[in-house]
Design a protein around this motif. Structure first.
Motif, short mmCIF file in Angstrom:
data_model
loop_
_atom_site.label_atom_id
_atom_site.label_comp_id
_atom_site.label_asym_id
_atom_site.label_seq_id
_atom_site.Cartn_x
_atom_site.Cartn_y
_atom_site.Cartn_z
N TYR A 66 -4.48 2.39 -5.67
CA TYR A 66 -3.27 2.39 -4.85
C TYR A 66 -3.52 1.66 -3.53
N PHE A 67 -4.61 2.01 -2.85
CA PHE A 67 -4.89 1.39 -1.55
C PHE A 67 -5.29 -0.08 -1.69
N ASP A 68 -5.97 -0.43 -2.78
CA ASP A 68 -6.29 -1.85 -3.02
C ASP A 68 -5.01 -2.67 -3.18
N GLU A 69 -4.04 -2.13 -3.92
CA GLU A 69 -2.77 -2.84 -4.12
C GLU A 69 -2.02 -2.99 -2.81
N LYS A 74 -0.30 -6.48 1.74
CA LYS A 74 -0.26 -6.77 3.19
C LYS A 74 -0.97 -8.07 3.51
N LEU A 75 -2.07 -8.34 2.83
CA LEU A 75 -2.79 -9.60 3.06
C LEU A 75 -1.95 -10.79 2.60
N ASP A 76 -1.23 -10.63 1.50
CA ASP A 76 -0.34 -11.70 1.03
C ASP A 76 0.76 -11.96 2.05
N ILE A 77 1.35 -10.91 2.58
CA ILE A 77 2.41 -11.05 3.59
C ILE A 77 1.85 -11.72 4.84
N LEU A 78 0.68 -11.28 5.25
CA LEU A 78 0.03 -11.85 6.43
C LEU A 78 -0.24 -13.34 6.23
N SER A 79 -0.77 -13.67 5.08
CA SER A 79 -1.08 -15.06 4.78
C SER A 79 0.18 -15.94 4.80
N VAL A 93 8.03 -6.60 8.83
CA VAL A 93 7.69 -6.34 7.43
C VAL A 93 6.51 -5.40 7.33
N MET A 94 5.47 -5.62 8.10
CA MET A 94 4.28 -4.78 8.04
C MET A 94 4.61 -3.36 8.45
#
Length: 124
Positions: A66-69, A74-79, A93-94
């Motif tokens: 769950y936390f990995d997903e 969040k990393l995808d959004i950040l990128s 969004v975050m």
């Protein structure tokens, strides 16, 4: 003769984690048994214990997944935000995603973390 459904070990393990996650979220940790998880995949106890030591072990695997997903999302959004220069949108969004994620993870973990000892063990 009963036909066996042979799957790749990693695929089978992930299937067990996905089913357990769904059951834990729906019924809570205390009300889900290993037998409930196995009933969903028509599996034998030996199959479960090949991948996990206990119900607690599969629960921790569910939480890790769950936390990995959530982290990946969040990393995808950040990128995407950094590449497009939309930092204002990124903050909104975050913050919004975080609130939904916290509610869902609390729902799954609330019964399990009734004792401080279990919570401490998970966070180690």
């Amino acid at each position: 003769m009963v036909k066996r459904n042979v799957k790749d070990p990693e695929e089978r393990k992930q299937e067990l984690i996905n089913i357990a996650s769904r059951l834990f979220e729906k019924y809570g940790y205390e009300k889900v048994s290993v037998r409930d998880i196995l009933a969903e995949v028509n599996g034998a106890p030996g199959m479960f214990y090949y991948y996990f030591k206990s119900k607690e072990d599969i629960f921790l695997a569910c939480m890790e997944t769950y936390f990995d997903e959530k982290l990946k999302n969040k990393l995808d959004i950040l990128s995407q935000a950094l590449s497009s220069g939309e930092t204002c949108k990124l903050t909104k969004v975050m913050g919004h995603s975080e609130k939904r994620g916290e509610q869902s993870s609390k729902k799954i973990s609330r019964p399990y973390f009734k004792t401080k000892e279990k919570k401490k063990r998970f966070l180690q």
